[in-house]
Motif scaffolding. Structure first.
Motif, mmCIF file in Angstrom:
data_model
loop_
_atom_site.group_PDB
_atom_site.id
_atom_site.type_symbol
_atom_site.label_atom_id
_atom_site.label_comp_id
_atom_site.label_asym_id
_atom_site.label_seq_id
_atom_site.Cartn_x
_atom_site.Cartn_y
_atom_site.Cartn_z
ATOM 1 N N ILE A 31 0.813 7.851 -29.867
ATOM 2 C CA ILE A 31 2.179 8.692 -29.163
ATOM 3 C C ILE A 31 1.616 9.211 -28.450
ATOM 4 N N LEU A 32 0.961 8.985 -27.409
ATOM 5 C CA LEU A 32 -0.084 9.799 -26.527
ATOM 6 C C LEU A 32 0.616 8.725 -24.929
ATOM 7 N N TYR A 33 -0.146 7.627 -25.466
ATOM 8 C CA TYR A 33 0.903 6.416 -24.541
ATOM 9 C C TYR A 33 2.493 6.563 -24.561
ATOM 10 N N LYS A 34 3.611 7.275 -26.037
ATOM 11 C CA LYS A 34 4.285 6.958 -25.475
ATOM 12 C C LYS A 34 5.118 8.199 -24.422
ATOM 13 N N ILE A 35 3.907 8.829 -24.880
ATOM 14 C CA ILE A 35 4.770 9.710 -23.144
ATOM 15 C C ILE A 35 4.030 9.102 -22.439
ATOM 16 N N SER A 36 2.522 8.451 -21.696
ATOM 17 C CA SER A 36 2.557 8.681 -20.778
ATOM 18 C C SER A 36 1.433 7.130 -20.536
ATOM 19 N N ASP A 37 1.121 6.050 -20.268
ATOM 20 C CA ASP A 37 0.203 5.767 -19.828
ATOM 21 C C ASP A 37 -0.809 5.833 -19.205
ATOM 22 N N LYS A 38 -0.060 7.216 -18.205
ATOM 23 C CA LYS A 38 -1.104 7.644 -17.151
ATOM 24 C C LYS A 38 -2.327 8.807 -17.311
ATOM 25 N N LEU A 39 -3.138 8.192 -18.852
ATOM 26 C CA LEU A 39 -4.264 9.249 -19.024
ATOM 27 C C LEU A 39 -4.817 9.281 -18.137
ATOM 28 N N ILE A 40 -5.239 10.887 -18.125
ATOM 29 C CA ILE A 40 -6.412 11.513 -17.071
ATOM 30 C C ILE A 40 -7.854 11.796 -17.923
ATOM 31 N N ALA A 41 -9.087 11.264 -18.066
ATOM 32 C CA ALA A 41 -10.330 12.304 -18.655
ATOM 33 C C ALA A 41 -10.843 12.939 -17.869
ATOM 34 N N GLU A 42 -10.578 14.078 -17.880
ATOM 35 C CA GLU A 42 -10.982 15.288 -17.299
ATOM 36 C C GLU A 42 -12.088 16.288 -17.349
ATOM 37 N N LYS A 43 -12.917 17.173 -16.773
ATOM 38 C CA LYS A 43 -14.521 17.151 -16.818
ATOM 39 C C LYS A 43 -15.713 16.203 -18.073
ATOM 40 N N ASP A 70 -19.290 9.915 -21.561
ATOM 41 C CA ASP A 70 -17.960 10.532 -21.427
ATOM 42 C C ASP A 70 -17.160 9.286 -20.756
ATOM 43 N N PHE A 71 -17.494 8.639 -20.104
ATOM 44 C CA PHE A 71 -17.144 7.702 -19.670
ATOM 45 C C PHE A 71 -16.293 6.865 -20.064
ATOM 46 N N GLU A 72 -17.626 6.046 -20.496
ATOM 47 C CA GLU A 72 -17.283 4.791 -21.648
ATOM 48 C C GLU A 72 -16.459 5.198 -22.976
ATOM 49 N N PHE A 73 -16.509 6.414 -23.043
ATOM 50 C CA PHE A 73 -15.610 6.283 -24.491
ATOM 51 C C PHE A 73 -14.203 6.742 -24.602
ATOM 52 N N PHE A 74 -14.159 6.868 -23.355
ATOM 53 C CA PHE A 74 -12.206 7.483 -22.713
ATOM 54 C C PHE A 74 -12.003 6.204 -21.964
ATOM 55 N N LYS A 75 -12.799 5.909 -21.748
ATOM 56 C CA LYS A 75 -12.593 4.262 -21.020
ATOM 57 C C LYS A 75 -12.141 3.321 -22.225
ATOM 58 N N HIS A 76 -12.687 3.914 -23.016
ATOM 59 C CA HIS A 76 -12.935 2.383 -23.921
ATOM 60 C C HIS A 76 -11.275 2.684 -24.950
ATOM 61 N N LEU A 77 -10.695 4.144 -25.167
ATOM 62 C CA LEU A 77 -9.833 4.639 -25.314
ATOM 63 C C LEU A 77 -8.201 4.250 -25.153
ATOM 64 N N GLY A 78 -8.438 3.381 -23.348
ATOM 65 C CA GLY A 78 -7.260 3.239 -23.024
ATOM 66 C C GLY A 78 -6.720 4.528 -22.059
ATOM 67 N N PHE A 79 -8.228 5.412 -21.603
ATOM 68 C CA PHE A 79 -7.705 6.355 -20.039
ATOM 69 C C PHE A 79 -8.064 5.157 -18.873
ATOM 70 N N LYS A 80 -7.005 6.073 -18.072
ATOM 71 C CA LYS A 80 -6.955 4.777 -16.862
ATOM 72 C C LYS A 80 -7.809 5.673 -15.492
ATOM 73 N N TYR A 81 -7.610 7.105 -15.147
ATOM 74 C CA TYR A 81 -8.205 7.911 -14.542
ATOM 75 C C TYR A 81 -9.672 9.166 -15.168
ATOM 76 N N PHE A 82 -10.159 9.082 -14.377
ATOM 77 C CA PHE A 82 -10.933 10.112 -14.606
ATOM 78 C C PHE A 82 -11.432 10.939 -13.676
ATOM 79 N N GLN A 83 -11.808 11.739 -13.862
ATOM 80 C CA GLN A 83 -12.151 13.016 -12.605
ATOM 81 C C GLN A 83 -13.151 14.002 -13.922
ATOM 82 N N GLY A 84 -14.496 14.480 -12.235
ATOM 83 C CA GLY A 84 -15.349 14.965 -12.864
ATOM 84 C C GLY A 84 -16.802 14.869 -12.211
ATOM 85 N N TYR A 85 -17.752 15.612 -13.160
ATOM 86 C CA TYR A 85 -19.247 15.536 -11.834
ATOM 87 C C TYR A 85 -19.742 15.205 -12.572
ATOM 88 N N PHE A 86 -19.361 13.826 -13.157
ATOM 89 C CA PHE A 86 -20.272 12.179 -13.666
ATOM 90 C C PHE A 86 -19.448 11.183 -12.337
#
Length: 406
Positions: A156-168, A174-190
């Protein structure tokens, strides 16, 4: 000279390469800030970005993500932001979601790009259903996200936008989990903590801002506006820096005041001046001094219509300047020595001379409830109490309309 600050934090792609920067309000070199007034923070960040640092120096060829207050998105000022360079972040907590939705749809027609910040699936989807398919980016706080729920909702999220950003994002996990889900962009202290940039700049000339606003509100000729700019090089420098920023996407640099005024136009120039004033902490809506000054100006303008030999714009300026010593914390006499002010206006403000000065005296008597002297003063001017009261009511109504627009 004064120190100014702006924060930026990179948004990276799956390869950890920089994709964009989120720009953050900062008021010191400390990597945190308490924001009590979102509109002030928004205005200060934009002024710092456009003028004091320069867009190219802060984000270069990358995109910039800007958190904007609700008032800012709903105002005309939003169109000062170059749509080619920035993504507008929509925050939760709007008092009027319906108005926001209408505004976003209007701006999408003009090719503006939007992101939903702190997206919470159930609430955000419900609140923003009418525009959900017009959102370009969705930012999800990984610390608050229910990972099981997010994983179930990815289709459903991908139907809204394929440009998902994981922040914090704070850990490799964290990075590997959301990257595996299909998130394309990331932001945070890591990846990187926000960097605080610092520069120095001149304080704006408050008197010049007031004079320019008055001149623009009277629809003076470009020649007159140009002459006033030429008399105030600090404000002129700010205007040229602003227009030469990426805000206008110009391929050639502005090299004259006349060229600058013709390009920006009166309406945008007034917006710019109001942003500048607000950004320097003159909270117009909450300042009783400012409100009294503009009410005086408007009432003097209205009363001046009873006399053929009085310029109504001069009358308005007398009212504005009558409390300028309170605003800038300097004696009027010292201020008038520093600016080229008409003798008629100066004498009206300082000594209550001439018809405008006498009308100003009448306003001050009214504020002190000294009605016996007020009636005598009005009688000497040939103005009835009914006319005086009517001008006062009209000036209050005018102020209320003004406050709706700023």
């Amino acid at each position: 000279m004064q120190d100014y600050f702006i924060g930026r934090q990179p948004i990276v792609n799956t390869n950890k390469d920089i994709f964009a920067y989120e720009l953050l309000y900062r008021d010191s070199l400390k990597n945190f800030v308490t924001v009590n007034d979102n509109r002030f923070a928004t205005s200060q960040t934009i002024i710092n970005l456009f003028e004091r640092f320069g867009i190219e120096n802060v984000i270069g060829d990358y995109l910039g993500f800007l958190n904007l207050s609700g008032d800012y998105i709903l105002s005309e000022t939003i169109e000062l932001i170059p749509k080619e360079k920035f993504v507008i972040e929509i925050l939760e907590g709007f008092s009027s979601v319906d108005k926001l939705i209408t505004k976003v749809l209007q701006l999408k027609d003009k090719d503006y790009v939007f992101s939903l910040d702190d997206f919470v699936y159930k609430k955000s989807y419900h609140d923003f259903t009418p525009i959900i398919n017009y959102i370009d980016y969705i930012k999800i706080d990984v610390r608050l996200a229910d990972r099981v729920e997010i994983a179930k909702r990815m289709d459903i999220l991908y139907k809204i936008s394929d440009k998902l950003i994981a922040e914090k994002v704070e850990t490799k996990e964290d990075f590997e989990f959301f990257k595996h889900l299909g998130f394309k962009y990331f932001q945070g202290y890591f990846f990187e903590r926000p960097t605080i940039l610092k520069t120095k700049d001149l304080e704006p000339n408050q008197v010049g801002v007031i004079k320019l606003l008055n001149l623009l509100n009277s629809y003076a000729s470009i020649k007159k506006v140009k002459e006033l700019f030429e008399a105030m090089p600090d404000i002129t420098l700010r205007l040229i820096k602003f227009i030469n920023s990426a805000a206008f996407g110009l391929k050639q640099k502005i090299n004259s005041i006349n060229q600058a005024i013709n390009l920006i136009g009166y309406n945008r120039l007034k917006i710019w001046l109001l942003i500048l004033t607000y950004a320097d902490k003159q909270n117009i809506k909450k300042s009783p001094v400012f409100q009294t000054a503009v009410i005086r100006g408007k009432q003097l303008e209205i009363l001046s219509e009873n006399f053929k030999d009085i310029d109504k714009d001069s009358a308005f300026l007398v009212g504005i300047l009558s409390l300028i010593d309170v605003v800038i914390q300097k004696p009027k006499e010292e201020l008038f020595e520093q600016i080229n002010i008409d003798e008629l206006i100066k004498n009206a403000v300082l000594f209550k001379e001439g018809k405008i000065g006498t009308m100003l005296l009448a306003l001050e008597l009214d504020e002190k409830n000294d009605y016996l002297v007020l009636i005598e003063t009005l009688s000497n001017l040939g103005i009835s109490m009914e006319t005086f009261v009517e001008s006062k009511l009209k000036s209050y109504a005018w102020l209320q309309n003004l406050l709706k627009d700023i």
